[in-house]
Scaffold this motif. Structure first.
Motif, PDB file in Angstrom:
ATOM      1  N   GLY A  31      -3.174   6.820  -7.597  1.00 36.26           N
ATOM      2  CA  GLY A  31      -2.574   8.034  -7.042  1.00 36.26           C
ATOM      3  C   GLY A  31      -2.920   8.211  -5.579  1.00 36.26           C
ATOM      4  O   GLY A  31      -2.075   8.596  -4.761  1.00 36.26           O
ATOM      5  N   TRP A  32      -4.175   7.928  -5.223  1.00 38.45           N
ATOM      6  CA  TRP A  32      -4.585   8.023  -3.820  1.00 38.45           C
ATOM      7  C   TRP A  32      -3.771   7.030  -2.996  1.00 38.45           C
ATOM      8  O   TRP A  32      -3.244   7.376  -1.934  1.00 38.45           O
ATOM      9  CB  TRP A  32      -6.083   7.751  -3.678  1.00 38.45           C
ATOM     10  CG  TRP A  32      -6.552   7.928  -2.274  1.00 38.45           C
ATOM     11  CD1 TRP A  32      -6.996   9.077  -1.700  1.00 38.45           C
ATOM     12  CD2 TRP A  32      -6.582   6.923  -1.248  1.00 38.45           C
ATOM     13  NE1 TRP A  32      -7.305   8.855  -0.379  1.00 38.45           N
ATOM     14  CE2 TRP A  32      -7.060   7.537  -0.080  1.00 38.45           C
ATOM     15  CE3 TRP A  32      -6.259   5.581  -1.209  1.00 38.45           C
ATOM     16  CZ2 TRP A  32      -7.221   6.845   1.113  1.00 38.45           C
ATOM     17  CZ3 TRP A  32      -6.412   4.883  -0.022  1.00 38.45           C
ATOM     18  CH2 TRP A  32      -6.893   5.516   1.117  1.00 38.45           C
ATOM     19  N   TRP A  33      -3.656   5.801  -3.493  1.00 39.68           N
ATOM     20  CA  TRP A  33      -2.907   4.771  -2.776  1.00 39.68           C
ATOM     21  C   TRP A  33      -1.439   5.175  -2.605  1.00 39.68           C
ATOM     22  O   TRP A  33      -0.885   5.058  -1.514  1.00 39.68           O
ATOM     23  CB  TRP A  33      -3.014   3.436  -3.522  1.00 39.68           C
ATOM     24  CG  TRP A  33      -2.218   2.346  -2.888  1.00 39.68           C
ATOM     25  CD1 TRP A  33      -2.551   1.606  -1.788  1.00 39.68           C
ATOM     26  CD2 TRP A  33      -0.931   1.879  -3.308  1.00 39.68           C
ATOM     27  NE1 TRP A  33      -1.556   0.711  -1.500  1.00 39.68           N
ATOM     28  CE2 TRP A  33      -0.545   0.856  -2.415  1.00 39.68           C
ATOM     29  CE3 TRP A  33      -0.072   2.231  -4.345  1.00 39.68           C
ATOM     30  CZ2 TRP A  33       0.660   0.181  -2.542  1.00 39.68           C
ATOM     31  CZ3 TRP A  33       1.131   1.555  -4.465  1.00 39.68           C
ATOM     32  CH2 TRP A  33       1.480   0.539  -3.567  1.00 39.68           C
ATOM     33  N   VAL A  34      -0.815   5.653  -3.689  1.00 39.12           N
ATOM     34  CA  VAL A  34       0.595   6.041  -3.628  1.00 39.12           C
ATOM     35  C   VAL A  34       0.810   7.136  -2.583  1.00 39.12           C
ATOM     36  O   VAL A  34       1.796   7.116  -1.845  1.00 39.12           O
ATOM     37  CB  VAL A  34       1.103   6.502  -5.015  1.00 39.12           C
ATOM     38  CG1 VAL A  34       2.429   7.230  -4.918  1.00 39.12           C
ATOM     39  CG2 VAL A  34       1.230   5.311  -5.951  1.00 39.12           C
ATOM     40  N   ASN A  35      -0.118   8.083  -2.505  1.00 35.80           N
ATOM     41  CA  ASN A  35       0.045   9.177  -1.551  1.00 35.80           C
ATOM     42  C   ASN A  35      -0.287   8.780  -0.117  1.00 35.80           C
ATOM     43  O   ASN A  35       0.000   9.538   0.805  1.00 35.80           O
ATOM     44  CB  ASN A  35      -0.790  10.382  -1.963  1.00 35.80           C
ATOM     45  CG  ASN A  35      -0.096  11.176  -3.037  1.00 35.80           C
ATOM     46  OD1 ASN A  35       1.125  11.254  -3.072  1.00 35.80           O
ATOM     47  ND2 ASN A  35      -0.860  11.756  -3.928  1.00 35.80           N
ATOM     48  N   HIS A  36      -0.902   7.630   0.069  1.00 38.69           N
ATOM     49  CA  HIS A  36      -1.250   7.194   1.422  1.00 38.69           C
ATOM     50  C   HIS A  36      -0.431   5.992   1.875  1.00 38.69           C
ATOM     51  O   HIS A  36      -0.682   5.450   2.938  1.00 38.69           O
ATOM     52  CB  HIS A  36      -2.753   6.913   1.512  1.00 38.69           C
ATOM     53  CG  HIS A  36      -3.551   8.163   1.427  1.00 38.69           C
ATOM     54  ND1 HIS A  36      -3.889   8.749   0.230  1.00 38.69           N
ATOM     55  CD2 HIS A  36      -4.038   8.979   2.382  1.00 38.69           C
ATOM     56  CE1 HIS A  36      -4.563   9.860   0.455  1.00 38.69           C
ATOM     57  NE2 HIS A  36      -4.667  10.026   1.752  1.00 38.69           N
ATOM     58  N   VAL A  37       0.526   5.584   1.062  1.00 44.74           N
ATOM     59  CA  VAL A  37       1.457   4.521   1.450  1.00 44.74           C
ATOM     60  C   VAL A  37       2.499   5.151   2.358  1.00 44.74           C
ATOM     61  O   VAL A  37       3.052   6.199   2.017  1.00 44.74           O
ATOM     62  CB  VAL A  37       2.124   3.905   0.195  1.00 44.74           C
ATOM     63  CG1 VAL A  37       3.273   3.005   0.583  1.00 44.74           C
ATOM     64  CG2 VAL A  37       1.118   3.155  -0.630  1.00 44.74           C
ATOM     65  N   PRO A  38       2.758   4.543   3.489  1.00 43.06           N
ATOM     66  CA  PRO A  38       3.818   5.097   4.344  1.00 43.06           C
ATOM     67  C   PRO A  38       5.136   5.172   3.578  1.00 43.06           C
ATOM     68  O   PRO A  38       5.387   4.358   2.692  1.00 43.06           O
ATOM     69  CB  PRO A  38       3.906   4.090   5.501  1.00 43.06           C
ATOM     70  CG  PRO A  38       2.603   3.366   5.487  1.00 43.06           C
ATOM     71  CD  PRO A  38       2.132   3.364   4.058  1.00 43.06           C
ATOM     72  N   ALA A  39       5.941   6.153   3.919  1.00 44.35           N
ATOM     73  CA  ALA A  39       7.239   6.332   3.245  1.00 44.35           C
ATOM     74  C   ALA A  39       8.016   5.025   3.301  1.00 44.35           C
ATOM     75  O   ALA A  39       8.146   4.414   4.352  1.00 44.35           O
ATOM     76  CB  ALA A  39       8.020   7.454   3.906  1.00 44.35           C
ATOM     77  N   ARG A  40       8.489   4.597   2.138  1.00 46.04           N
ATOM     78  CA  ARG A  40       9.278   3.376   2.044  1.00 46.04           C
ATOM     79  C   ARG A  40      10.136   3.456   0.791  1.00 46.04           C
ATOM     80  O   ARG A  40       9.867   4.278  -0.088  1.00 46.04           O
ATOM     81  CB  ARG A  40       8.398   2.133   2.071  1.00 46.04           C
ATOM     82  CG  ARG A  40       7.331   2.114   1.020  1.00 46.04           C
ATOM     83  CD  ARG A  40       6.382   0.984   1.276  1.00 46.04           C
ATOM     84  NE  ARG A  40       6.101   0.299   0.018  1.00 46.04           N
ATOM     85  CZ  ARG A  40       5.068  -0.461  -0.190  1.00 46.04           C
ATOM     86  NH1 ARG A  40       4.222  -0.686   0.791  1.00 46.04           N
ATOM     87  NH2 ARG A  40       4.866  -1.038  -1.325  1.00 46.04           N
ATOM     88  N   PRO A  41      11.144   2.616   0.666  1.00 52.89           N
ATOM     89  CA  PRO A  41      12.099   2.735  -0.445  1.00 52.89           C
ATOM     90  C   PRO A  41      11.490   2.633  -1.848  1.00 52.89           C
ATOM     91  O   PRO A  41      11.984   3.267  -2.769  1.00 52.89           O
ATOM     92  CB  PRO A  41      13.074   1.576  -0.211  1.00 52.89           C
ATOM     93  CG  PRO A  41      12.935   1.214   1.215  1.00 52.89           C
ATOM     94  CD  PRO A  41      11.530   1.562   1.613  1.00 52.89           C
ATOM     95  N   ASP A  42      10.407   1.884  -2.024  1.00 53.34           N
ATOM     96  CA  ASP A  42       9.862   1.696  -3.370  1.00 53.34           C
ATOM     97  C   ASP A  42       8.779   2.718  -3.735  1.00 53.34           C
ATOM     98  O   ASP A  42       8.163   2.624  -4.782  1.00 53.34           O
ATOM     99  CB  ASP A  42       9.341   0.277  -3.566  1.00 53.34           C
ATOM    100  CG  ASP A  42       8.245  -0.108  -2.588  1.00 53.34           C
ATOM    101  OD1 ASP A  42       7.971   0.676  -1.644  1.00 53.34           O
ATOM    102  OD2 ASP A  42       7.687  -1.205  -2.743  1.00 53.34           O
TER     103      ASP A  42
END
Length: 185
Positions: A31-42
């Motif tokens: 969850g931490w990783w998902v929220n800190h991934v720059p906006a992208r299509p996937d």
């Protein structure tokens, strides 16, 4: 032994403990990783996977809680102080409560988010109990994240208590979650 006894945890309780421990710690990291991934299509795909695993964690936690209610809880050693028994009950209750709260807030966020995260691994749709609402989705997500950090703090306390029992008290309380034979060693 499958069921708990007054002296030790049964195999089902141990399996629930370790499966949920790995899943919950993994979910906090993911969850931490998902929220800190720059906006992208996937990004939606990864958030959907997070939601799907969250539904499983919620279901397993409710089943585990029902199993725990129907089984004796192994007692702490006889020389434990009353405050230790109270602290153990409160901390375990808080862990269950916050796991369920985090999962329910995530589920509420799913229904309020557009598009929702109701597709369970593409197999079926999980019923949603909230309606699409951008502001509500943000509020649910903010609280979901806040309580995930609270859960992480409770996990740290839980691990510290297990280490204290194992390395300082040497009373085998922590070992009971690893092995059936609580008296061995």
């Amino acid at each position: 032994m499958i069921r708990n006894t007054p002296a030790g945890w049964g195999s089902i309780s141990r399996w629930f403990h370790w499966i949920l421990a790995v899943a919950i710690i993994g979910m906090i990291g993911f969850g931490w990783w998902v929220n800190h991934v720059p906006a992208r299509p996937d990004r939606f795909f990864y958030r959907s996977i997070h939601a799907d695993i969250g539904y499983v964690v919620l279901l397993l936690t409710v089943i585990r809680l029902a199993w725990r209610i129907g089984n004796p809880t192994p007692a702490l050693p006889d020389d434990s102080r009353p405050w230790q028994n109270i602290a153990a009950r409160i901390s375990h209750g808080a862990l269950y409560l916050v796991v369920i709260l985090v999962a329910m807030l995530g589920w509420a966020h799913s229904g309020a988010h557009t598009p929702d995260y109701s597709s369970f691994f593409g197999l079926f749709h999980v019923p949603q109990f909230t309606s699409p609402d951008r502001e509500a989705a943000r509020a649910y997500e903010d609280r979901h994240i806040l309580f995930a950090y609270v859960l992480l703090a409770l996990i740290v306390v839980h691990v510290a208590a297990a280490a204290w029992h194992h390395y300082i008290r040497r009373d085998r309380v922590a070992v009971r979650m690893l092995t059936e034979d609580a008296k061995a060693g």
